[in-house]
Design an enzyme around this catalytic site. Sequence first.
Site, short mmCIF file in Angstrom:
data_model
loop_
_atom_site.label_atom_id
_atom_site.label_comp_id
_atom_site.label_asym_id
_atom_site.label_seq_id
_atom_site.Cartn_x
_atom_site.Cartn_y
_atom_site.Cartn_z
N GLU A 1 10.68 2.60 -4.27
CA GLU A 1 9.61 1.67 -3.89
C GLU A 1 8.56 1.76 -5.00
O GLU A 1 7.71 2.65 -4.99
CB GLU A 1 9.01 2.05 -2.54
CG GLU A 1 8.08 1.00 -1.97
CD GLU A 1 7.66 1.32 -0.55
OE1 GLU A 1 6.69 2.10 -0.38
OE2 GLU A 1 8.30 0.83 0.39
N TYR B 1 0.39 -1.35 2.05
CA TYR B 1 0.11 0.00 1.60
C TYR B 1 1.07 0.98 2.27
O TYR B 1 1.29 0.90 3.48
CB TYR B 1 -1.34 0.41 1.93
CG TYR B 1 -2.38 -0.36 1.13
CD1 TYR B 1 -2.83 0.10 -0.11
CD2 TYR B 1 -2.90 -1.56 1.62
CE1 TYR B 1 -3.78 -0.60 -0.83
CE2 TYR B 1 -3.85 -2.28 0.88
CZ TYR B 1 -4.28 -1.79 -0.34
OH TYR B 1 -5.21 -2.49 -1.06
N SER B 2 1.61 1.90 1.49
CA SER B 2 2.47 2.94 2.06
C SER B 2 1.64 3.83 2.96
O SER B 2 0.51 4.21 2.62
CB SER B 2 3.09 3.79 0.94
OG SER B 2 3.93 3.00 0.11
N CYS C 1 8.38 6.66 -5.59
CA CYS C 1 7.30 5.75 -5.22
C CYS C 1 6.19 5.83 -6.26
O CYS C 1 5.70 6.92 -6.57
CB CYS C 1 6.76 6.10 -3.83
SG CYS C 1 5.57 4.88 -3.19
N TYR D 1 5.92 -0.39 -8.00
CA TYR D 1 5.07 -1.57 -8.13
C TYR D 1 4.52 -1.65 -9.55
O TYR D 1 4.60 -0.70 -10.31
CB TYR D 1 3.93 -1.52 -7.11
CG TYR D 1 3.30 -0.16 -6.95
CD1 TYR D 1 2.31 0.28 -7.81
CD2 TYR D 1 3.72 0.72 -5.92
CE1 TYR D 1 1.73 1.53 -7.67
CE2 TYR D 1 3.16 1.96 -5.77
CZ TYR D 1 2.16 2.38 -6.66
OH TYR D 1 1.60 3.61 -6.52
#
Length: 369
Positions: free
Chosen positions: A367, A150-151, A327, A369
Amino acid sequence: MATTMNAAVSLTSSNSSSFPATSCAIAPERIRFTKGAFYYKSNNVVTGKRVFSIKAQITTETDTPTPAKKVEKVSKKNEEGVIVNRYRPKEPYTGKCLLNTKITADDAPGETWHMVFSHQGEIPYREGQSVGVIADGIDKNGKPHKVRLYSIASSALGDLGNSETVSLCVKRLVYTNDQGETVKGVCSNFLCDLAPGSDVKLTGPVGKEMLMPKDPNATVIMLATGTGIAPFRSFLWKMFFEKHDDYKFNGLAWLFLGVPTTSSLLYQEEFDKMKAKAPENFRVDYAISREQANDKGEKMYIQTRMAQYAAELWELLKKDNTFVYMCGLKGMEKGIDDIMVSLAANDGIDWFDYKKQLKKAEQWNVEVY
């Protein structure tokens, strides 16, 4: 090519008694050599009343140029001294949950929670890094659950300002599969249900891709969807809510945040305070896809909002102190590429080649996902 020869002569007595130092000259014509090391072995030599065996090894020194020293790349990011993987999945750090609160409205499509964990200074992370979480329990194979990354959503000082906590921004994953069954994400539900005082197994910190630029006068463009806001909250707290002896932000921080509904907006009150505190240094634009549209009637996704500032963004991207950070959902990058292709082409520039240059210069950081 010049060559020098050095002979090392070893004298070994035929008996164990000591003997005075003896020097011997070996005629060069008695030496046989090939490329590389050279060897010579004489017949026995008589010196006084003792017999010695003489061996000579000769090496060459050539005029080989000294190889040039490799110039180390100096990072533009806050990378010096950064720590990674202090704690690994097999030996995680056990912290405690100090706070866990839902930060989306009750009518939002999905729940997002903000949580704060203690680490007692044992996980010294930087803004832009991530930590891993291992949910309690075992999987269907009877093994511990795998780590989930997790960021980090807090600055290095943490929400309490003592460098002993780490915060996360987590959306509860719940969906219906093809068989009509409700499926819950293991780690996200574990975290969202975590009560203050509970233990939590942490790993890391990890990652260098999203580290902040060192330049306090930089332009920092932040593109986030949903919980992808996490690393940018960490950036913005350092920029606008904290005082540091070695860092004072004087550049431009421009945040684009995409969410489905107004009730899904994250940390809006904090961003409003930052805007009021530093109106010349902070800009924020929201893209609320289910409630907003552009002039063409298209849904307002993050790339749609950015398109409204396309020319201004392109001018900023041509500067060597502009840094882009992205992100969130993977598809967002393509939408941004679509905006920039034509703008770059107007200047005779191939956008994808230019983006490669930005990546190499650490000015394009992704970054997703």
